[in-house]
Design a protein around this motif. Structure first.
Motif, short mmCIF file in Angstrom:
data_model
loop_
_atom_site.label_atom_id
_atom_site.label_comp_id
_atom_site.label_asym_id
_atom_site.label_seq_id
_atom_site.Cartn_x
_atom_site.Cartn_y
_atom_site.Cartn_z
N GLU A 19 -24.82 40.87 82.39
CA GLU A 19 -26.06 40.10 82.55
C GLU A 19 -25.75 38.79 83.28
O GLU A 19 -24.84 38.06 82.89
CB GLU A 19 -26.69 39.78 81.21
CG GLU A 19 -27.97 38.96 81.32
CD GLU A 19 -28.50 38.50 79.98
OE1 GLU A 19 -29.67 38.08 79.93
OE2 GLU A 19 -27.75 38.55 79.00
N THR A 21 -27.95 35.44 85.09
CA THR A 21 -29.21 34.79 85.41
C THR A 21 -28.93 33.50 86.15
O THR A 21 -27.95 32.80 85.88
CB THR A 21 -30.04 34.49 84.15
OG1 THR A 21 -29.35 33.53 83.34
CG2 THR A 21 -30.29 35.75 83.33
N SER A 25 -32.43 29.33 84.08
CA SER A 25 -31.32 29.63 83.19
C SER A 25 -30.11 30.00 84.03
O SER A 25 -30.22 30.64 85.07
CB SER A 25 -31.65 30.81 82.25
OG SER A 25 -32.75 30.50 81.43
#
Length: 228
Positions: A19, A21, A25
């Motif tokens: 993940e 981002t 964020s």
């Protein structure tokens, strides 16, 4: 739970969740693991795995841990009773653990297999552990003997998908108030051929953690799994 005869010969499993981002964020989270298994198909099965997780949020590290485990399971009876020996090495920066080395063994009993799509096991044994903490002044290195109890249950939803729950309870032999509990719930769904999507929820608790560390951790993870 791994059972003798499930998949004779060598087999491997690779798992990864990633993940990233950016923008409002700024996070990076990675988890990878690899397991290799050899199943004699008759009287024993052995497997070993290694995994790691790493994460950062807004430039600050928030996850950094490694885990390795090896286990050998031998059939004492045709169906119900198995003997096990195992060894494990792990570290976790955010639990203040430089290394936790353990080894042990015990017996595993098949509780029931009344339905073709489910099976349950109960294990009992003991382990020795050596823990080296990051701050040895606040938390001296620890050597302990623990009893090791576990319960494992799995339901095959169909030929390729399953749900499983595992509970470990590991109290010190001389102080049952000092114990470790681990709960794990896993749903594995087949996507295509040997590729699976896995949803995992884990909760672990240490009643006497090192200084400045919370007693519990809760994690939820979604990952891809490939069998080969």
């Amino acid at each position: 739970p791994v059972e003798i005869g499930d998949k004779p010969g060598f087999s491997n499993t690779a798992e990864a969740s990633l993940e990233t981002t950016r923008g409002n964020s700024d996070t990076d989270n990675y988890k990878v693991s690899l397991r290799t298994t050899y199943d004699s198909g008759y009287d024993f099965v052995g497997w070993a795995e290694i995994s790691g997780a790493y994460g950062r949020a807004n430039g600050d590290e928030n996850t950094n841990k490694l885990f390795s485990h090896a286990r050998y399971i031998y059939a004492l009876t045709d169906e119900a009773i198995r003997a096990e020996v195992f060894a494990q090495l792990q570290n976790d920066e955010f639990k203040q653990i430089n290394s936790r080395l353990l080894g042990g063994g015990g017996l595993r009993f098949k509780l029931f297999d009344t339905l073709q799509n489910s099976k349950g096991y109960f294990g009992i044994g003991a382990l020795y552990e050596n823990i080296r903490y990051k701050n040895s002044l606040l938390d001296p290195n620890e050597n302990a003997l623990r009893t090791n109890f576990y319960f494992a249950y799995m339901i095959n939803l169909n030929e390729t998908s399953s749900i499983a729950y595992t509970l470990y309870y590991q109290p010190k032999i001389d102080d049952f108030n000092d114990n470790i509990q681990l709960h794990e719930l896993e749903l594995k769904l087949n996507i295509y051929k040997n590729l699976f999507l896995k949803f995992n929820i884990a909760y672990d608790e240490d009643t006497k953690p090192p200084s400045g560390v919370k007693k519990y951790d809760f994690t939820q993870n979604t990952s891809f799994v490939y069998n080969f």
